[in-house]
Write an enzyme that holds these catalytic residues in place. Structure first.
Site, PDB file in Angstrom:
ATOM      1  N   HIS A 115      67.805  27.476  27.819  1.00 20.54           N
ATOM      2  CA  HIS A 115      66.593  26.796  28.347  1.00 20.54           C
ATOM      3  C   HIS A 115      66.403  25.274  27.945  1.00 20.54           C
ATOM      4  CE1 HIS A 115      65.077  31.095  28.490  1.00 20.54           C
ATOM      5  NE2 HIS A 115      64.757  30.681  29.699  1.00 20.54           N
TER       6      HIS A 115
ATOM      7  N   SER B 257      67.626  35.856  27.719  1.00 24.72           N
ATOM      8  CA  SER B 257      66.414  36.446  27.010  1.00 24.72           C
ATOM      9  C   SER B 257      66.911  38.074  26.647  1.00 24.72           C
ATOM     10  CB  SER B 257      65.040  36.287  27.766  1.00 24.72           C
ATOM     11  OG  SER B 257      64.965  34.837  27.876  1.00 24.72           O
ATOM     12  N   ARG B 258      67.447  38.585  27.621  1.00 23.92           N
ATOM     13  CA  ARG B 258      67.692  39.809  27.515  1.00 23.92           C
ATOM     14  C   ARG B 258      68.836  40.307  26.495  1.00 23.92           C
ATOM     15  NH1 ARG B 258      65.766  39.910  33.398  1.00 23.92           N
ATOM     16  NH2 ARG B 258      64.045  41.085  33.374  1.00 23.92           N
TER      17      ARG B 258
END
Ligand code: PAF
Length: 274
Positions: A33, A182-183
């Protein structure tokens, strides 16, 4: 960094801020990100990020409730990355009433990830259009890791004549090749050690295609078998045309290989252009 949750406050804050570049996220930010935020800087004067875990894009049995919410740490990372404004609406800010008007993407929403996540791209397209209307950016940056999502958003932006330049940001990977996500935080230590296999297999397929292999189904099936032998449950491994994600229709079409596979309870996706 300014933080706004109400749409009216955000709009007031973005008056006279020059070219606005937008990076929407669902939070739980990682280096992938942050690289999108850094890329955004070169496309405008004011960088706006958003954090909103969008219920509409999660299926009934998916991880909406357990999706990691790490707001304070995210704010620190965004501020350190030089983001000017964070839009962090609550559900009441963004969906004050049931969202009955939605964006219905065409057939692309039913292939690949869409086949296994019915309604997902409708939810993504709807929230992205709504976020675009809140932020009114001149450019927006989306990661290429979500290749199909990037295509849905590019096509929606073009077909609805939104005056927004859609920029694709390269995937950021750990040293062992695993695409940051994120996972990834859901993976156990053993699963994390196994996870780079997905990227290795995509690279093997790319090498085979570059060497002249055209029996894509064989390559896909070999990869699915190797993943199964290592304990993965695969939704798809697919060699597709970059232009529309359809199976290759001519020998010169630029290709991309995409995959989604489950390691334990964690569904990982990845892709590489060939
Ligand atoms: O890629 C994501 O994080 C989400 O799908 C997005 C684009 C922020 C929409 O909720």
């Amino acid at each position: 960094m300014q933080i706004h949750s109400a749409i009216a406050d955000l709009r007031a804050a973005l008056k006279n801020r020059g070219q606005v570049v937008f990076v929407p996220t669902m939070g739980n930010l990682h280096a992938g990100h942050i690289s999108l935020m850094e890329q955004a800087r070169s496309h405008g004067d004011t960088v706006v990020a958003s954090i909103f875990v969008n219920r509409l894009q999660f299926g009934p049995n998916e991880d909406f409730d357990k999706y990691p919410r790490t707001f304070q740490a995210d704010c620190d990372k965004l501020a350190a990355a030089g983001v000017d404004v964070l839009f962090a609406p609550t559900e009441a800010d963004l969906y004050p009433e049931a969202q009955e008007y939605t964006v219905e993407p065409p057939a692309i929403q039913n292939i690949l990830d869409g086949e296994f996540r019915p309604g997902h791209f409708r939810g993504v397209a709807t929230v992205v259009l709504k976020l675009f209307n809140c932020v009114q950016p001149q450019a927006a940056v989306f990661g290429k890791k979500d290749y199909q999502q990037l295509m849905v958003i590019r096509n929606m932006t073009r077909q609805l004549a939104l005056p927004i330049n859609i920029v694709g940001g390269d995937t950021v990977r750990a040293d062992d090749g695993l695409a940051l996500s994120s996972r990834n935080g859901y993976l156990s230590a053993a699963e994390r050690a196994e996870a780079p296999r997905l990227y290795r297999l995509l690279n093997e397929i790319r090498a085979a295609v570059r060497a002249g292999e055209t029996k894509y189904t064989n390559l896909e099936n070999q990869a699915i078998a190797e993943l199964a032998a290592a304990g993965w449950k695969t939704d798809y491994v697919a060699v597709r045309q970059q232009s529309d994600l359809a199976p290759a229709s001519n020998a010169n079409a630029p290709l991309v290989v995409l995959a989604a596979s489950r390691l334990g309870a964690t569904r990982l996706i990845d892709n590489i252009e060939i």
